[in-house]
Design an enzyme around this catalytic site. Structure first.
Site, PDB file in Angstrom:
ATOM      1  N   LEU A   1       0.858  -1.188   0.000  1.00  0.00           N
ATOM      2  CA  LEU A   1       0.000   0.000   0.000  1.00  0.00           C
ATOM      3  C   LEU A   1       0.892   1.234   0.000  1.00  0.00           C
ATOM      4  CD1 LEU A   1      -2.615  -1.178   2.668  1.00  0.00           C
ATOM      5  CD2 LEU A   1      -2.801  -1.282   0.174  1.00  0.00           C
TER       6      LEU A   1
ATOM      7  N   ASP B   1      -0.442  -5.681 -21.572  1.00  0.00           N
ATOM      8  CA  ASP B   1       0.502  -5.855 -20.460  1.00  0.00           C
ATOM      9  C   ASP B   1       0.683  -7.336 -20.126  1.00  0.00           C
ATOM     10  OD1 ASP B   1       2.322  -5.007 -18.574  1.00  0.00           O
ATOM     11  OD2 ASP B   1       0.825  -4.647 -17.020  1.00  0.00           O
TER      12      ASP B   1
END
Length: 584
Positions: free
Chosen positions: A43, A163
């Protein structure tokens, strides 16, 4: 441990037994349903999205939380949600219709866009390789087929991934592969990339993964063949255990030098991977379904035989063999017309069953057996178009026009097919040009020609509304068509005409007229298509009708019928339904 969804919360970890974050006051039950169990990546403030494992009390899923509220990022996020809702394949994470929503944490400066999707169990291939080592040639062939099948589904629905790399491929416990992280997926019809402001002086111009991203994507010009390049480079890694950035390039050709690091790789498979990773997109395989045809041991063995036949060691072929072969082809020549007709019938049946690859094979065989039949060339063009092979389709349509120059029905049909092809590639001016060519045959007395003219006029009117905003001209064109088809048993054509007439009046602000014609369109629609319901939902929303929600649900769930404007309306439906749910 339960996590707080608020990115600005100073302490996001909370005990299991509370429902409100003890540090920022945000509800720990997101969307009245999900609790965040653990983050699936660090995070940090730098990332544009947080990713957590969540539970609804019964099932574990994955939630992606968009922290950047710029319109470009929101649009990209919505595209990922719509793509995953639209696609249905075990190798693609599933997203339920109500699992894209917004959530506002306590004392937060904006709203968070959230996407909940299926949690696919297993390891990514980067982790798997560390534990298990490089793969064999046979496993490479199996895995390559699985992933190309996923790309075929993606590309057939007008999207490409952009991707692909080992960390974005999951191997399930049963050995099946899945492709994840569709955050960078793009619509094939819109291959340019825009710079997206991230904050400060940062920009996101394109998606780049070192060693896996082709040059055209780095330059902001990604195409579907960019996915093939990244997939080929992924298999170089899986076969050698080395990242492509660790391997040298041939100074003359620029090709990656990797075969000496791969154990027991078959030469045809290695050639195939080299073709996938060619520097120019035009030198790579062009279509996923064509790749699947080649990716089997028999075809690869045949390539090996062909390599031998083309080698300098083979100087001649037996004269006796050539004579026998010639005799065989003479016998085949006598039965060609009958066999061609049979292949054409088989191809049409395959089209009706939506087996486009089989249909194309039958039509190709028919054109080989009878290359002078205009109908066969037209049918092959249609099969190519349905497989999104537009170059093939246009070539076949042009051949059909040359062969059927004196046949009005053939010309009208082919012009109509060319117009729809240009719509598919978003060249709307060309599409209008060819629809007008069909409309020029309106005086012809042949009923079959008249039906084609009516359909062409309807699509021409549709483009006048959507692309040219010429509503009055659209009403004129639709009215002319309705005069002809009204007495005929052509409910599908009439449904489309009334839908477009309702759309026109909606654009003009005449809601009552729009509602009347859209209701007629829905009544005549036997195929449960979405368009009229999407437009009706817009009308009902403006007049504050209690039936609005039902219309938006049908707009979302019914078939877009291949119309790009309807796919956009379905995104509006998802947004409106999510907004309604949050208000409740």
């Amino acid at each position: 441990m339960i996590y707080c969804i608020n990115p600005e919360c100073k302490q996001r970890e909370n005990p299991d037994n509370i429902s409100i974050c003890q540090y920022c006051g945000t509800s720990l039950l997101v969307n009245q349903k999900y609790r965040l169990i653990k983050p699936l990546r660090p995070l940090t403030q730098q990332s544009y999205a947080d990713i957590f494992e969540v539970t609804d009390g019964e099932n574990s899923k994955v939630i992606k939380v968009l922290k950047v509220n710029s319109p470009q990022f929101v649009k990209m996020f919505e595209r990922e949600a719509f793509t995953l809702q639209l696609l249905n394949h075990p190798g693609i994470p599933k997203v339920e219709p109500d699992d894209y929503f917004t959530f506002t944490p306590n004392d937060y400066s904006g709203e968070l866009h959230c996407l909940v999707m299926e949690k696919i169990p297993g390891q990514n291939l980067e982790q798997w390789l560390i534990e298990n080592g490089v793969i064999s040639s046979n496993k490479a062939l199996d895995w390559l087929r699985q992933l190309v099948e996923i790309l075929d589904v993606l590309h057939t629905n007008y999207f490409f991934h952009r991707d692909i790399k080992p960390s974005n491929i999951i191997i399930r416990p049963d050995g099946k592969l899945a492709l994840i992280d569709f955050g960078t997926v793009r619509d094939i019809s819109n291959t340019y990339l825009v710079k997206i402001g991230v904050g400060g002086n940062e920009n996101l111009t394109t998606t780049m993964s070192g060693g896996y991203t082709p040059q055209e994507q780095i330059d902001g010009k990604a195409v579907p063949q960019s996915d093939f390049y990244a997939l080929g480079r992924t298999f170089v890694y899986l076969l050698t255990g080395k990242s492509p950035t660790e391997l040298p390039n041939n100074p003359k050709t620029g090709k990656l030098i990797w075969r000496d690091k791969a154990r027991n790789i078959s030469h045809p498979l290695a050639d195939f991977i080299d073709e996938m990773t060619a520097r120019l997109p035009a030198d790579r395989p062009q279509r996923a379904f064509q790749m699947l045809e080649d990716l089997n041991p028999e075809k690869l063995f045949l390539k090996r035989i062909l390599r031998f036949l083309m080698s300098p060691q083979l100087k001649f072929i037996s004269t006796g063999f050539l004579i026998t072969l010639a005799s065989f082809f003479l016998i085949q020549l006598w039965t060609r017309p009958l066999r061609a007709a049979h292949e054409e019938i088989e191809g049409r049946e395959a089209l009706q069953d939506r087996k486009f690859e089989d249909a194309r094979k039958h039509f190709e065989e028919a054109t080989k057996l009878n290359p002078n039949k205009a109908d066969y060339q037209n049918s092959l063009g249609l099969a190519c178009k349905l497989q999104k092979d537009f170059e093939c389709a246009l070539n076949q349509y042009e051949k059909s026009l040359e062969l059927g120059n004196g046949d009005i029905l053939t010309k009208a049909t082919v012009y109509y097919n060319i117009a729809t092809l240009f719509e598919d590639i978003r060249d709307f001016d060309k599409a209008i040009e060819y629809y007008k060519k069909v409309i020029a045959y309106q005086s012809n007395k042949d009923d079959n020609v008249s039906v084609v003219v009516a359909d062409a006029r309807n699509n021409y009117a549709r483009l006048l509304i959507w692309q040219k905003q010429n509503n009055q001209k659209a009403i004129e064109e639709i009215s002319k068509s309705l005069k002809y088809v009204e007495p005929k048993n052509a409910s599908r054509t009439k449904s489309k005409l009334y839908k477009n007439l309702g759309w026109t009046y909606l654009q003009l602000g005449n809601l009552q007229a729009a509602k009347k014609y859209l209701e007629k369109a829905i009544e005549l629609d036997e195929y449960q298509t979405a368009a009229a319901h999407c437009l009706q939902a817009t009308v009902l929303q403006q007049i504050d009708s209690k039936d609005t929600l039902s219309s938006w649900q049908k707009c979302r769930d019914y078939d877009a019928d291949g119309l790009p404007e309807v796919e956009t309306w379905q995104l509006d439906a998802i947004r409106n339904l999510n907004s309604t749910k949050q208000q409740k």
